[in-house]
Design an enzyme around this catalytic site. Structure first.
Site, PDB file in Angstrom:
ATOM      1  N   ILE A  81       5.200  -3.491  -7.614  1.00 24.42           N
ATOM      2  CA  ILE A  81       4.394  -2.288  -7.857  1.00 24.42           C
ATOM      3  C   ILE A  81       4.989  -1.131  -7.059  1.00 24.42           C
ATOM      4  O   ILE A  81       4.953  -1.134  -5.823  1.00 24.42           O
ATOM      5  CB  ILE A  81       2.920  -2.506  -7.438  1.00 24.42           C
ATOM      6  CG1 ILE A  81       2.321  -3.714  -8.172  1.00 24.42           C
ATOM      7  CG2 ILE A  81       2.094  -1.243  -7.702  1.00 24.42           C
ATOM      8  CD1 ILE A  81       0.970  -4.160  -7.633  1.00 24.42           C
ATOM      9  N   ARG A  82       5.563  -0.181  -7.761  1.00 25.67           N
ATOM     10  CA  ARG A  82       6.248   0.945  -7.100  1.00 25.67           C
ATOM     11  C   ARG A  82       7.053   0.425  -5.903  1.00 25.67           C
ATOM     12  O   ARG A  82       6.952   0.918  -4.778  1.00 25.67           O
ATOM     13  CB  ARG A  82       5.244   2.032  -6.671  1.00 25.67           C
ATOM     14  CG  ARG A  82       4.494   2.626  -7.865  1.00 25.67           C
ATOM     15  CD  ARG A  82       3.593   3.774  -7.479  1.00 25.67           C
ATOM     16  NE  ARG A  82       4.375   4.866  -6.920  1.00 25.67           N
ATOM     17  CZ  ARG A  82       4.145   5.437  -5.746  1.00 25.67           C
ATOM     18  NH1 ARG A  82       3.155   5.046  -4.984  1.00 25.67           N
ATOM     19  NH2 ARG A  82       4.897   6.418  -5.321  1.00 25.67           N
ATOM     20  N   GLU A 140       0.719 -11.844  -2.630  1.00 27.39           N
ATOM     21  CA  GLU A 140      -0.741 -12.034  -2.569  1.00 27.39           C
ATOM     22  C   GLU A 140      -1.364 -11.942  -3.965  1.00 27.39           C
ATOM     23  O   GLU A 140      -2.510 -12.306  -4.155  1.00 27.39           O
ATOM     24  CB  GLU A 140      -1.375 -11.021  -1.593  1.00 27.39           C
ATOM     25  CG  GLU A 140      -1.522  -9.593  -2.099  1.00 27.39           C
ATOM     26  CD  GLU A 140      -0.226  -8.773  -2.099  1.00 27.39           C
ATOM     27  OE1 GLU A 140       0.861  -9.346  -1.870  1.00 27.39           O
ATOM     28  OE2 GLU A 140      -0.316  -7.564  -2.348  1.00 27.39           O
ATOM     29  N   HIS A 189       4.745  -8.562  -4.436  1.00 25.14           N
ATOM     30  CA  HIS A 189       3.392  -8.814  -3.900  1.00 25.14           C
ATOM     31  C   HIS A 189       2.999 -10.284  -4.034  1.00 25.14           C
ATOM     32  O   HIS A 189       2.354 -10.654  -5.024  1.00 25.14           O
ATOM     33  CB  HIS A 189       2.367  -7.957  -4.651  1.00 25.14           C
ATOM     34  CG  HIS A 189       2.369  -6.520  -4.255  1.00 25.14           C
ATOM     35  ND1 HIS A 189       1.476  -5.978  -3.364  1.00 25.14           N
ATOM     36  CD2 HIS A 189       3.197  -5.517  -4.616  1.00 25.14           C
ATOM     37  CE1 HIS A 189       1.731  -4.701  -3.195  1.00 25.14           C
ATOM     38  NE2 HIS A 189       2.778  -4.386  -3.947  1.00 25.14           N
ATOM     39  N   CYS A 209       6.195  -5.261   0.543  1.00 36.58           N
ATOM     40  CA  CYS A 209       6.263  -3.959  -0.108  1.00 36.58           C
ATOM     41  C   CYS A 209       6.184  -2.813   0.906  1.00 36.58           C
ATOM     42  O   CYS A 209       7.153  -2.584   1.627  1.00 36.58           O
ATOM     43  CB  CYS A 209       5.185  -3.889  -1.186  1.00 36.58           C
ATOM     44  SG  CYS A 209       5.652  -2.804  -2.523  1.00 36.58           S
ATOM     45  N   ARG A 258      12.832   3.419  -0.999  1.00 34.37           N
ATOM     46  CA  ARG A 258      11.432   3.461  -1.459  1.00 34.37           C
ATOM     47  C   ARG A 258      11.363   3.785  -2.950  1.00 34.37           C
ATOM     48  O   ARG A 258      12.215   4.503  -3.466  1.00 34.37           O
ATOM     49  CB  ARG A 258      10.649   4.542  -0.705  1.00 34.37           C
ATOM     50  CG  ARG A 258      10.418   4.234   0.761  1.00 34.37           C
ATOM     51  CD  ARG A 258       9.550   5.305   1.398  1.00 34.37           C
ATOM     52  NE  ARG A 258       8.244   5.367   0.747  1.00 34.37           N
ATOM     53  CZ  ARG A 258       7.447   6.433   0.771  1.00 34.37           C
ATOM     54  NH1 ARG A 258       7.817   7.525   1.391  1.00 34.37           N
ATOM     55  NH2 ARG A 258       6.286   6.396   0.147  1.00 34.37           N
ATOM     56  N   GLY A 294       0.864  -1.178   0.000  1.00 29.52           N
ATOM     57  CA  GLY A 294       0.000   0.000   0.000  1.00 29.52           C
ATOM     58  C   GLY A 294       0.894   1.218   0.000  1.00 29.52           C
ATOM     59  O   GLY A 294       1.878   1.278  -0.735  1.00 29.52           O
ATOM     60  N   GLU A 295       0.594   2.156   0.860  1.00 28.22           N
ATOM     61  CA  GLU A 295       1.399   3.370   0.946  1.00 28.22           C
ATOM     62  C   GLU A 295       1.938   3.472   2.376  1.00 28.22           C
ATOM     63  O   GLU A 295       1.180   3.698   3.314  1.00 28.22           O
ATOM     64  CB  GLU A 295       0.516   4.564   0.568  1.00 28.22           C
ATOM     65  CG  GLU A 295       1.261   5.795   0.154  1.00 28.22           C
ATOM     66  CD  GLU A 295       2.329   5.567  -0.919  1.00 28.22           C
ATOM     67  OE1 GLU A 295       2.056   4.898  -1.930  1.00 28.22           O
ATOM     68  OE2 GLU A 295       3.460   6.059  -0.720  1.00 28.22           O
ATOM     69  N   SER A 296       3.240   3.274   2.506  1.00 31.41           N
ATOM     70  CA  SER A 296       3.824   3.176   3.846  1.00 31.41           C
ATOM     71  C   SER A 296       3.624   4.448   4.679  1.00 31.41           C
ATOM     72  O   SER A 296       3.399   4.371   5.888  1.00 31.41           O
ATOM     73  CB  SER A 296       5.308   2.839   3.744  1.00 31.41           C
ATOM     74  OG  SER A 296       5.973   3.743   2.891  1.00 31.41           O
TER      75      SER A 296
HETATM   76  N1  GLN Z   1       5.554   2.898  -2.998  1.00 34.05           N
HETATM   77  C1  GLN Z   1       4.937   2.437  -1.774  1.00 34.05           C
HETATM   78  C2  GLN Z   1       5.582   3.080  -0.544  1.00 34.05           C
HETATM   79  O1  GLN Z   1       6.621   3.669  -0.646  1.00 34.05           O
HETATM   80  C3  GLN Z   1       4.993   0.924  -1.668  1.00 34.05           C
HETATM   81  C4  GLN Z   1       4.269   0.296  -2.828  1.00 34.05           C
HETATM   82  C5  GLN Z   1       3.564  -0.967  -2.534  1.00 34.05           C
HETATM   83  O2  GLN Z   1       3.336  -1.344  -1.382  1.00 34.05           O
HETATM   84  N2  GLN Z   1       3.146  -1.620  -3.578  1.00 34.05           N
HETATM   85  O3  GLN Z   1       5.048   2.986   0.506  1.00 34.05           O
END
Ligand code: GLN
Length: 188
Positions: A132-133, A170, A168, A79, A106, A47-49
């Site tokens: 993913i990112r 999952e 990921h 992630c 990151r 997700g977004e840390s």
């Molecule tokens: N880019 C997100 C972060 O820095 C991590 C991306 C992800 O969990 N798929 O938190």
């Protein structure tokens, strides 16, 4: 065997379905009261840390979870979850739980390559890996076991009860990583 899945933001539902497929009981951790539900393993999803870190503090869940992780509660962190566990972030001033001795960058693959798919060996088995990112694990402490590499980078690692992946699992059609995690929980 009950597993707590941090469910304040991000890709928690997919972890839940994988673990349920393997016969685990899951509880979504959305608020402080959910922490009393008695779980033997923890999932920190992607997700977004920054958002997750902020919500963990606002919802007063941070200190409890940190203490449990430090006490050896098995945790699968993927992630953004990996970013939350890292004890050093190379391009961010934050440290969240800081329980895993790894230096993490990151959004390390830049814009062009922000998402990609590959297949590599995890603990001897070839598995799909969706990034993913994604963050990169730039270095790991001496006690960290490296479980997978992709494109020359460490992408899965373990130290005692902490299992981290930059990708990921999952989103995979396989359950290799979740199985490995449940075995860790069982052993404990
Ligand atoms: N880019 C997100 C972060 O820095 C991590 C991306 C992800 O969990 N798929 O938190």
């Amino acid at each position: 065997m009950k597993i707590g899945i941090l469910a304040v933001q991000g890709a928690f539902a997919e972890h839940k379905s994988k673990l349920e497929k393997l016969g685990a009981d899951c509880v979504e951790l959305r608020k402080k009261e959910d922490l009393d539900s008695g779980f033997y393993g923890l999932v920190l999803p992607g997700g977004e840390s920054t958002v997750q870190g902020k919500l963990l503090r606002e919802l007063e869940m941070f200190a409890f979870l940190k203490e449990k992780i430090q006490a050896g509660l098995p945790v699968l962190a993927t992630c953004a979850g990996l970013i939350l566990l890292a004890d050093h972030l190379s391009n961010d001033g934050h440290v969240y739980f800081g329980t895993m001795p790894v230096t993490v960058k990151r959004n390390a693959y830049g814009r062009q390559l922000s998402s990609f798919y590959t297949e590599e060996a995890f603990d001897g088995k070839q598995i799909p890996m969706t990034f993913i990112r994604a963050p990169q694990i730039l270095s790991a402490g001496p006690a960290v076991r490296i479980l997978a590499r992709a494109r020359g980078q460490i992408v899965a690692a373990q130290q005692a009860g902490q299992l981290v992946t930059a990708f990921h699992p999952e989103l995979s059609h396989l359950v290799t990583i979740h199985q490995h995690f449940l075995e860790m929980v069982q052993r404990r």
